[in-house]
Design a protein around this motif. Structure first.
Motif, PDB file in Angstrom:
ATOM      1  N   ILE A 188     -17.558 -18.994 -29.473  1.00 14.53           N
ATOM      2  CA  ILE A 188     -17.118 -17.738 -30.087  1.00 14.53           C
ATOM      3  C   ILE A 188     -18.310 -16.843 -30.422  1.00 14.53           C
ATOM      4  CG2 ILE A 188     -16.095 -16.743 -32.170  1.00 14.53           C
ATOM      5  CD1 ILE A 188     -14.018 -17.686 -30.207  1.00 14.53           C
ATOM      6  N   ASP A 189     -19.365 -17.406 -30.960  1.00 13.01           N
ATOM      7  CA  ASP A 189     -20.545 -16.599 -31.317  1.00 13.01           C
ATOM      8  C   ASP A 189     -21.198 -15.965 -30.095  1.00 13.01           C
ATOM      9  OD1 ASP A 189     -20.183 -17.153 -33.955  1.00 13.01           O
ATOM     10  OD2 ASP A 189     -21.691 -18.747 -34.061  1.00 13.01           O
ATOM     11  N   SER A 190     -21.104 -16.610 -28.938  1.00 11.99           N
ATOM     12  CA  SER A 190     -21.739 -16.074 -27.736  1.00 11.99           C
ATOM     13  C   SER A 190     -21.062 -14.790 -27.262  1.00 11.99           C
ATOM     14  CB  SER A 190     -21.718 -17.110 -26.608  1.00 11.99           C
ATOM     15  OG  SER A 190     -20.398 -17.335 -26.145  1.00 11.99           O
ATOM     16  N   MET A 191     -19.841 -14.545 -27.701  1.00  3.51           N
ATOM     17  CA  MET A 191     -19.113 -13.346 -27.297  1.00  3.51           C
ATOM     18  C   MET A 191     -19.787 -12.065 -27.782  1.00  3.51           C
ATOM     19  SD  MET A 191     -16.435 -14.151 -25.478  1.00  3.51           S
ATOM     20  CE  MET A 191     -17.646 -15.186 -24.685  1.00  3.51           C
ATOM     21  N   ARG A 192     -20.635 -12.192 -28.784  1.00  3.82           N
ATOM     22  CA  ARG A 192     -21.330 -11.019 -29.337  1.00  3.82           C
ATOM     23  C   ARG A 192     -22.670 -10.757 -28.655  1.00  3.82           C
ATOM     24  NH1 ARG A 192     -18.570 -13.787 -33.177  1.00  3.82           N
ATOM     25  NH2 ARG A 192     -17.040 -12.612 -34.375  1.00  3.82           N
ATOM     26  N   GLU A 193     -23.057 -11.656 -27.752  1.00  5.67           N
ATOM     27  CA  GLU A 193     -24.289 -11.437 -26.990  1.00  5.67           C
ATOM     28  C   GLU A 193     -24.042 -10.367 -25.935  1.00  5.67           C
ATOM     29  OE1 GLU A 193     -25.511 -15.138 -25.324  1.00  5.67           O
ATOM     30  OE2 GLU A 193     -25.488 -16.197 -27.260  1.00  5.67           O
ATOM     31  N   PRO A 194     -25.055  -9.533 -25.658  1.00  3.77           N
ATOM     32  CA  PRO A 194     -24.875  -8.411 -24.728  1.00  3.77           C
ATOM     33  C   PRO A 194     -24.301  -8.799 -23.366  1.00  3.77           C
ATOM     34  CG  PRO A 194     -26.962  -8.211 -25.867  1.00  3.77           C
ATOM     35  CD  PRO A 194     -26.397  -9.542 -26.253  1.00  3.77           C
ATOM     36  N   LYS A 195     -24.733  -9.930 -22.806  1.00  8.70           N
ATOM     37  CA  LYS A 195     -24.268 -10.292 -21.463  1.00  8.70           C
ATOM     38  C   LYS A 195     -22.780 -10.623 -21.428  1.00  8.70           C
ATOM     39  CE  LYS A 195     -25.670 -15.192 -21.668  1.00  8.70           C
ATOM     40  NZ  LYS A 195     -26.427 -16.251 -20.956  1.00  8.70           N
ATOM     41  N   TYR A 196     -22.237 -11.100 -22.559  1.00  9.69           N
ATOM     42  CA  TYR A 196     -20.803 -11.390 -22.615  1.00  9.69           C
ATOM     43  C   TYR A 196     -20.015 -10.206 -23.162  1.00  9.69           C
ATOM     44  CZ  TYR A 196     -22.135 -16.248 -21.792  1.00  9.69           C
ATOM     45  OH  TYR A 196     -22.648 -17.399 -21.256  1.00  9.69           O
ATOM     46  N   ALA A 197     -20.617  -9.463 -24.065  1.00 10.02           N
ATOM     47  CA  ALA A 197     -19.933  -8.315 -24.662  1.00 10.02           C
ATOM     48  C   ALA A 197     -19.580  -7.259 -23.617  1.00 10.02           C
ATOM     49  CB  ALA A 197     -20.800  -7.701 -25.761  1.00 10.02           C
ATOM     50  N   LYS A 198     -20.306  -7.250 -22.506  1.00 10.11           N
ATOM     51  CA  LYS A 198     -20.015  -6.282 -21.439  1.00 10.11           C
ATOM     52  C   LYS A 198     -18.677  -6.569 -20.770  1.00 10.11           C
ATOM     53  CE  LYS A 198     -24.806  -5.220 -20.178  1.00 10.11           C
ATOM     54  NZ  LYS A 198     -25.845  -5.333 -19.114  1.00 10.11           N
ATOM     55  N   SER A 199     -18.332  -7.847 -20.652  1.00 13.84           N
ATOM     56  CA  SER A 199     -17.103  -8.198 -19.939  1.00 13.84           C
ATOM     57  C   SER A 199     -15.972  -8.682 -20.854  1.00 13.84           C
ATOM     58  CB  SER A 199     -17.397  -9.275 -18.880  1.00 13.84           C
ATOM     59  OG  SER A 199     -17.990 -10.411 -19.477  1.00 13.84           O
ATOM     60  N   TRP A 200     -16.324  -9.197 -22.031  1.00 14.02           N
ATOM     61  CA  TRP A 200     -15.320  -9.693 -22.959  1.00 14.02           C
ATOM     62  C   TRP A 200     -15.114  -8.683 -24.084  1.00 14.02           C
ATOM     63  CZ3 TRP A 200     -12.444 -14.208 -22.558  1.00 14.02           C
ATOM     64  CH2 TRP A 200     -12.843 -15.103 -21.553  1.00 14.02           C
ATOM     65  N   ARG A 201     -13.885  -8.214 -24.240  1.00 17.21           N
ATOM     66  CA  ARG A 201     -13.566  -7.254 -25.293  1.00 17.21           C
ATOM     67  C   ARG A 201     -13.010  -7.988 -26.507  1.00 17.21           C
ATOM     68  NH1 ARG A 201      -9.004  -4.583 -26.803  1.00 17.21           N
ATOM     69  NH2 ARG A 201      -7.830  -5.416 -25.025  1.00 17.21           N
ATOM     70  N   GLN A 202     -13.530  -7.667 -27.671  1.00 17.36           N
ATOM     71  CA  GLN A 202     -13.067  -8.305 -28.895  1.00 17.36           C
ATOM     72  C   GLN A 202     -11.766  -7.657 -29.370  1.00 17.36           C
ATOM     73  OE1 GLN A 202     -16.031  -8.580 -31.961  1.00 17.36           O
ATOM     74  NE2 GLN A 202     -14.664  -9.622 -33.400  1.00 17.36           N
ATOM     75  N   VAL A 203     -10.730  -8.474 -29.531  1.00 15.42           N
ATOM     76  CA  VAL A 203      -9.435  -7.993 -30.017  1.00 15.42           C
ATOM     77  C   VAL A 203      -9.378  -8.090 -31.532  1.00 15.42           C
ATOM     78  CG1 VAL A 203      -6.934  -8.349 -29.924  1.00 15.42           C
ATOM     79  CG2 VAL A 203      -8.314  -8.659 -27.859  1.00 15.42           C
ATOM     80  N   ASN A 204      -9.820  -9.219 -32.055  1.00 15.80           N
ATOM     81  CA  ASN A 204     -10.004  -9.409 -33.506  1.00 15.80           C
ATOM     82  C   ASN A 204     -11.067 -10.480 -33.700  1.00 15.80           C
ATOM     83  OD1 ASN A 204      -8.671 -11.975 -33.270  1.00 15.80           O
ATOM     84  ND2 ASN A 204      -6.674 -10.970 -33.521  1.00 15.80           N
ATOM     85  N   ASP A 205     -11.226 -10.989 -34.895  1.00 12.70           N
ATOM     86  CA  ASP A 205     -12.304 -11.950 -35.158  1.00 12.70           C
ATOM     87  C   ASP A 205     -12.143 -13.260 -34.389  1.00 12.70           C
ATOM     88  OD1 ASP A 205     -13.522 -10.205 -36.857  1.00 12.70           O
ATOM     89  OD2 ASP A 205     -12.699 -11.090 -38.697  1.00 12.70           O
TER      90      ASP A 205
END
Length: 217
Positions: free
Chosen positions: A123-140
């Protein structure tokens, strides 16, 4: 010396045999009638009405479905895996929840497939730039990825399992994927959100993750 039986006794034997045969046949027929078809099981995972609309949307032939495990049996297998997991373990087995093949007029088939696994992504890796580009955060607790090429959409949700390692909820989130032949958002979105909520409910995830109906843009 031959032993003879009264006619009344023989009649009783015949009646018993007929009753037992009737009960056996009724039991077998009843069992078959109450056994859900694969298409019905797909409806349990994805929502029966959602499946119907998705099948209708591709305008093909009669749908053929494959679903080997009911939601509760699949949740039991996922629970066992989570409890066996330890930090650093990278073995993640995908489970095929449902596959629907719809014959196309031009030959071949339109395919809708749903699968789930414990993800290699934390879950924490989702906030890294390489994942944040493709994974959109819906909620926490929920993230969504839509691949630009093939019609595949994945959802990541933090789902803690009682009895698993303390790091499991953050380090081992649940990942669900829907593959389809190019459905519109109005068909794809309810399939994904219902699939996710079905498994979150079956697993009774700690932390009470909320999977909203609105996931895709």
């Amino acid at each position: 010396m031959k032993r003879s039986f009264p006619a009344s006794v023989m009649t009783g034997f015949v009646l018993c045999a007929l009753v037992l045969a009737g009960c056996s046949g009724k039991s077998a027929a009843g069992k078959k009638a109450h056994s859900p078809t694969s298409l019905q099981v797909c409806g349990q995972f994805l929502g029966a009405e959602n499946v119907r609309r998705a099948v209708d949307a591709v305008d093909g032939g009669d749908a053929n479905a494959t679903a080997r495990n009911s939601p509760d049996r699949l949740a039991a297998a996922l629970t066992l895996e989570a409890k066996k997991w330890s930090l650093g373990d990278l073995l993640y087995y995908p489970h095929h929840a449902c596959r629907i093949d719809i014959p196309a007029e031009s030959g071949g088939a339109y395919v809708i497939e749903a699968e789930v696994k414990w993800s290699v992504l934390a879950i924490d890796s989702m906030r890294e730039p390489k994942y944040a580009k493709s994974w959109r955060q819906v909620n926490d607790q929920v993230f969504v990825e839509q691949e630009p090429g093939p019609p595949i959409v994945s959802l990541l949700v933090a789902c803690g399992i009682p009895g698993a390692a303390s790091e499991q909820e953050a380090e081992l989130p649940l990942q669900m994927t829907i593959m389809d032949p190019g459905l519109g958002v109005e068909q794809r979105q309810p399939l994904l959100s219902t699939f996710a909520r079905t498994l979150v409910d079956e697993l009774a995830c700690t932390g009470d993750p909320v999977v909203p109906a609105q996931l895709l843009r």
